[in-house]
Design a protein around this motif. Structure first.
Motif, mmCIF file in Angstrom:
data_model
loop_
_atom_site.group_PDB
_atom_site.id
_atom_site.type_symbol
_atom_site.label_atom_id
_atom_site.label_comp_id
_atom_site.label_asym_id
_atom_site.label_seq_id
_atom_site.Cartn_x
_atom_site.Cartn_y
_atom_site.Cartn_z
ATOM 1 N N TYR A 100 15.030 -12.233 -7.643
ATOM 2 C CA TYR A 100 13.607 -12.846 -7.010
ATOM 3 C C TYR A 100 13.617 -14.105 -6.869
ATOM 4 O O TYR A 100 13.869 -14.756 -8.268
ATOM 5 C CB TYR A 100 12.466 -12.096 -7.770
ATOM 6 C CG TYR A 100 12.247 -10.749 -7.752
ATOM 7 C CD1 TYR A 100 11.914 -9.798 -6.579
ATOM 8 C CD2 TYR A 100 12.460 -9.857 -8.890
ATOM 9 C CE1 TYR A 100 12.115 -8.493 -6.654
ATOM 10 C CE2 TYR A 100 12.433 -8.679 -9.035
ATOM 11 C CZ TYR A 100 12.242 -7.841 -8.128
ATOM 12 O OH TYR A 100 12.217 -6.697 -8.012
ATOM 13 N N THR A 101 13.343 -14.856 -5.943
ATOM 14 C CA THR A 101 13.693 -16.342 -5.780
ATOM 15 C C THR A 101 12.953 -16.873 -4.573
ATOM 16 O O THR A 101 12.816 -16.103 -3.583
ATOM 17 C CB THR A 101 15.250 -16.854 -5.752
ATOM 18 O OG1 THR A 101 15.114 -18.210 -5.689
ATOM 19 C CG2 THR A 101 15.832 -16.076 -4.631
ATOM 20 N N PRO B 41 -1.321 -11.247 -3.746
ATOM 21 C CA PRO B 41 -0.413 -10.628 -4.854
ATOM 22 C C PRO B 41 0.755 -11.638 -5.157
ATOM 23 O O PRO B 41 1.463 -12.112 -4.169
ATOM 24 C CB PRO B 41 0.241 -9.368 -4.269
ATOM 25 C CG PRO B 41 0.121 -9.702 -2.903
ATOM 26 C CD PRO B 41 -0.821 -10.395 -2.750
ATOM 27 N N VAL B 42 0.869 -11.884 -6.530
ATOM 28 C CA VAL B 42 2.037 -13.216 -6.792
ATOM 29 C C VAL B 42 2.789 -12.471 -7.835
ATOM 30 O O VAL B 42 2.414 -11.739 -8.843
ATOM 31 C CB VAL B 42 1.352 -14.178 -7.264
ATOM 32 C CG1 VAL B 42 0.524 -15.073 -6.116
ATOM 33 C CG2 VAL B 42 0.487 -14.300 -8.558
ATOM 34 N N LEU C 124 4.785 -15.191 -3.273
ATOM 35 C CA LEU C 124 4.060 -13.887 -2.864
ATOM 36 C C LEU C 124 4.948 -12.885 -2.982
ATOM 37 O O LEU C 124 6.143 -12.658 -2.723
ATOM 38 C CB LEU C 124 4.019 -14.051 -1.090
ATOM 39 C CG LEU C 124 3.268 -13.085 -0.271
ATOM 40 C CD1 LEU C 124 1.696 -13.033 -0.754
ATOM 41 C CD2 LEU C 124 3.135 -13.616 0.936
ATOM 42 N N ARG C 125 4.156 -11.717 -3.544
ATOM 43 C CA ARG C 125 4.896 -10.288 -3.985
ATOM 44 C C ARG C 125 5.175 -9.363 -2.543
ATOM 45 O O ARG C 125 4.113 -8.901 -2.204
ATOM 46 C CB ARG C 125 4.054 -9.597 -4.794
ATOM 47 C CG ARG C 125 4.853 -8.564 -5.560
ATOM 48 C CD ARG C 125 4.304 -8.107 -6.834
ATOM 49 N NE ARG C 125 3.043 -7.143 -6.674
ATOM 50 C CZ ARG C 125 1.776 -7.433 -6.727
ATOM 51 N NH1 ARG C 125 1.671 -8.691 -7.770
ATOM 52 N NH2 ARG C 125 0.849 -6.809 -6.724
ATOM 53 N N THR C 126 6.308 -9.642 -2.151
ATOM 54 C CA THR C 126 6.677 -8.732 -0.945
ATOM 55 C C THR C 126 8.227 -8.445 -0.976
ATOM 56 O O THR C 126 8.845 -8.438 -2.159
ATOM 57 C CB THR C 126 6.701 -10.022 0.261
ATOM 58 O OG1 THR C 126 7.857 -10.751 0.402
ATOM 59 C CG2 THR C 126 5.573 -10.487 0.507
ATOM 60 N N HIS C 127 8.660 -7.716 -0.002
ATOM 61 C CA HIS C 127 10.044 -7.286 -0.043
ATOM 62 C C HIS C 127 11.198 -8.409 0.481
ATOM 63 O O HIS C 127 12.309 -7.665 0.829
ATOM 64 C CB HIS C 127 10.099 -5.928 0.491
ATOM 65 C CG HIS C 127 9.404 -4.978 -0.224
ATOM 66 N ND1 HIS C 127 9.626 -4.459 -1.505
ATOM 67 C CD2 HIS C 127 8.212 -4.180 0.104
ATOM 68 C CE1 HIS C 127 8.732 -3.535 -1.818
ATOM 69 N NE2 HIS C 127 7.804 -3.458 -0.749
#
Length: 522
Positions: free
Chosen positions: A200-201, A328-329, A235-238
């Motif tokens: 995650y970056t 969402p973070v 931002l919490r995504t894919h």
């Protein structure tokens, strides 16, 4: 046949440091600017917050210095900090002279935002949250019209060239896959960080720490590689990279809440949501480990879309409206405080090899970077490096065949295998992430060594990938304390014995230490 390119200066990397230095050095000679992607695709272009500079009536460079030293937790070089913050206003004026349109008030003075661990509003921004993109676009326009700068996009650098202990060039493959040799009287690494070593970056694709590996293979010293900063709020995504949610959002009044709707940062630090990044990132990590997702509540910010258009667009892509919804973070690898050991002018331990910006360990950031000091460092180091570089005497050289097979070099890939990259990213996130311990660090080191032993000994992207990762792990194992961005669950306290720098490379087979002068923040 090798294609040989002669220039006065070779700059590798096209972020704010590399572009600025290219423009400045073009006044003194011919520049070859080499970048392994497109010139506009750098971490600098993704920067949202802005540039820290003491410009307001209630601020001055001494306060900026205090905030930087406090955040660096004992490992900043005091003289470097003083010189960089003192030149911040000049750096901003330089951008304005080039035509960068900063966000200004009606009277023409720059609007100043506030970010974590800053005691004053001092963040200069452009395009709301598009500061990096705005700056890079302007610098690139000047660069592309400059006849004394030769731009080599999509060109992979595999190895630095040394003659009599001096760095006099680099070899790589151009955009057509043809071998190319660059020769110059100085080589400057402006290659950025290593965020893409992690699952995650926020870092741009390809940011795998190759500059560090190139310098290490050339015998340069590296310092403080254990200090990898995790930005608290991606931002919490894919997606990869994860979109950044700038610290400036919290500076404008947004607050962190957990899945129960509870504010929690006041439990972790007196500065709550505006504590330094290491503290906020670990607090969010702790909440998530307890099974509570974390969100940013920005609903109180008026005209969010106008102030933060990039973030607003990223939220819209996943069906969110920041003016009505929680964001969402998640923490994500963001910045490398350590790097190639240099002075404030970018001078490294290898003659004729320079390092600037995030690639360098200049002593500005210490154990934890203060928000928006990164673009500032790139600008200031570029200006400070010029005199040291142009004062070098010309070098006489003759082309010598490298120590590895030309045929093997022709067949060499210019990016690591996707499988190995995913394996390294997973390993680094789970074993060398926000919270570390000796057991997992040792396992990570053993695995990296095992992978590296299976590779051929010559240069290449997979060797560089594993070398950069190994440098981080070795330093993290050595530092048996918690300080700044480096947190050891098995050594949770800060130890006076470790108010010192880790050193790797050169004649050191593992990690050594060098003392650091105690920095006063009074």
């Amino acid at each position: 046949m090798w294609q040989v390119i002669e220039a006065d200066y070779v700059i590798i990397g096209s972020g704010i440091a590399g572009l600025t230095l290219s423009l400045l050095l073009s006044r003194h000679g011919q520049v070859a600017l080499v970048t392994k992607g497109a010139v506009r695709h750098s971490n600098s272009s993704l920067a949202q917050g802005g540039i820290a500079a003491a410009l307001s009536a209630d601020d001055d460079a001494s306060l900026h210095r205090v905030d930087t030293l406090r955040t660096g937790q004992g490992l900043c070089e005091t003289e470097t900090v003083q010189s960089f913050v003192s030149q911040a206003a000049d750096a901003v004026r330089f951008l304005q002279q080039l035509g960068v349109k900063l966000d200004c008030a009606a009277d023409g003075t720059p609007q100043l935002g506030k970010e974590g661990a800053h005691s004053r509003n001092r963040i200069v921004h452009a395009g709301g949250d598009a500061t990096g993109r705005t700056i890079i676009q302007t610098l690139t326009q000047h660069l592309c019209s400059n006849p004394r700068i030769d731009l080599w996009e999509n060109t992979y650098v595999a190895e630095l060239l040394l003659e009599n202990g001096e760095c006099t060039g680099a070899i790589g493959k151009d955009s057509d896959g043809n071998p190319v040799c660059f020769r110059a009287k100085a080589v400057i690494l402006a290659t950025g960080g290593l965020g893409q070593l992690y699952k995650y970056t926020t870092n741009a694709a390809g940011t795998t720490g190759e500059g560090y590996a190139l310098a290490y293979r050339a015998g340069a010293l590296l310092r403080d590689m254990e200090f990898v900063q995790f930005h608290p709020t991606a931002l919490r995504t894919h997606s990869n990279p994860l979109p950044l949610v700038s610290e400036a959002v919290r500076g404008e009044g947004a607050v962190l809440v957990n899945a129960n709707g509870e504010r929690f940062m006041h439990f972790y630090h007196d500065w709550a949501d505006l504590a330094s990044r290491d503290i906020v990132a670990r607090a969010i990590f702790s909440e998530m480990q307890a099974g509570r997702d974390v969100f940013l509540d920005a609903r109180s910010i008026p005209q969010f879309a106008r102030r933060f258009p990039t973030i607003h667009a990223s939220c819209q892509k996943i069906g969110l409206d920041p003016s009505a919804d929680l964001i969402p973070v998640v923490p994500a690898a963001h910045y490398t405080m350590g790097g190639i050991l240099s002075d404030s002018r970018g001078v490294t331990s290898v003659p004729r090899l320079f390092a600037i910006g995030e690639a360098a360990s200049s002593g500005f950031h210490g154990a934890n970077r203060l928000a928006s000091n990164s673009l500032l460092e790139g600008l200031v180091m570029a200006h400070r490096a010029v005199e040291a570089i142009v004062s070098l005497r010309p070098v006489r050289w003759r082309f010598r065949t490298p120590d590895f097979s030309y045929a093997d070099f022709v067949k060499m890939n210019t990016s690591p295998s996707p499988t190995l990259l995913r394996q390294v990213q997973e390993l680094m996130w789970t074993h060398v992430g926000i919270v570390r311990d000796g057991l997992r660090l040792n396992r990570a080191l053993q695995q990296l060594r095992s992978w590296q032993a299976q590779l051929p000994p010559g240069p290449g992207p997979e060797q560089n990938l594993l070398t950069a990762a190994r440098l981080v792990v070795q330093a993290a194992l050595w530092r048996r304390e918690s300080r700044g961005a480096h947190f050891r669950a098995d050594y949770p306290e800060t130890a006076a014995a470790f108010q010192t720098h880790s050193i790797q490379g050169g004649t050191y087979e593992s990690v050594a230490r060098t003392p650091v002068a105690s920095a006063s923040v009074d």
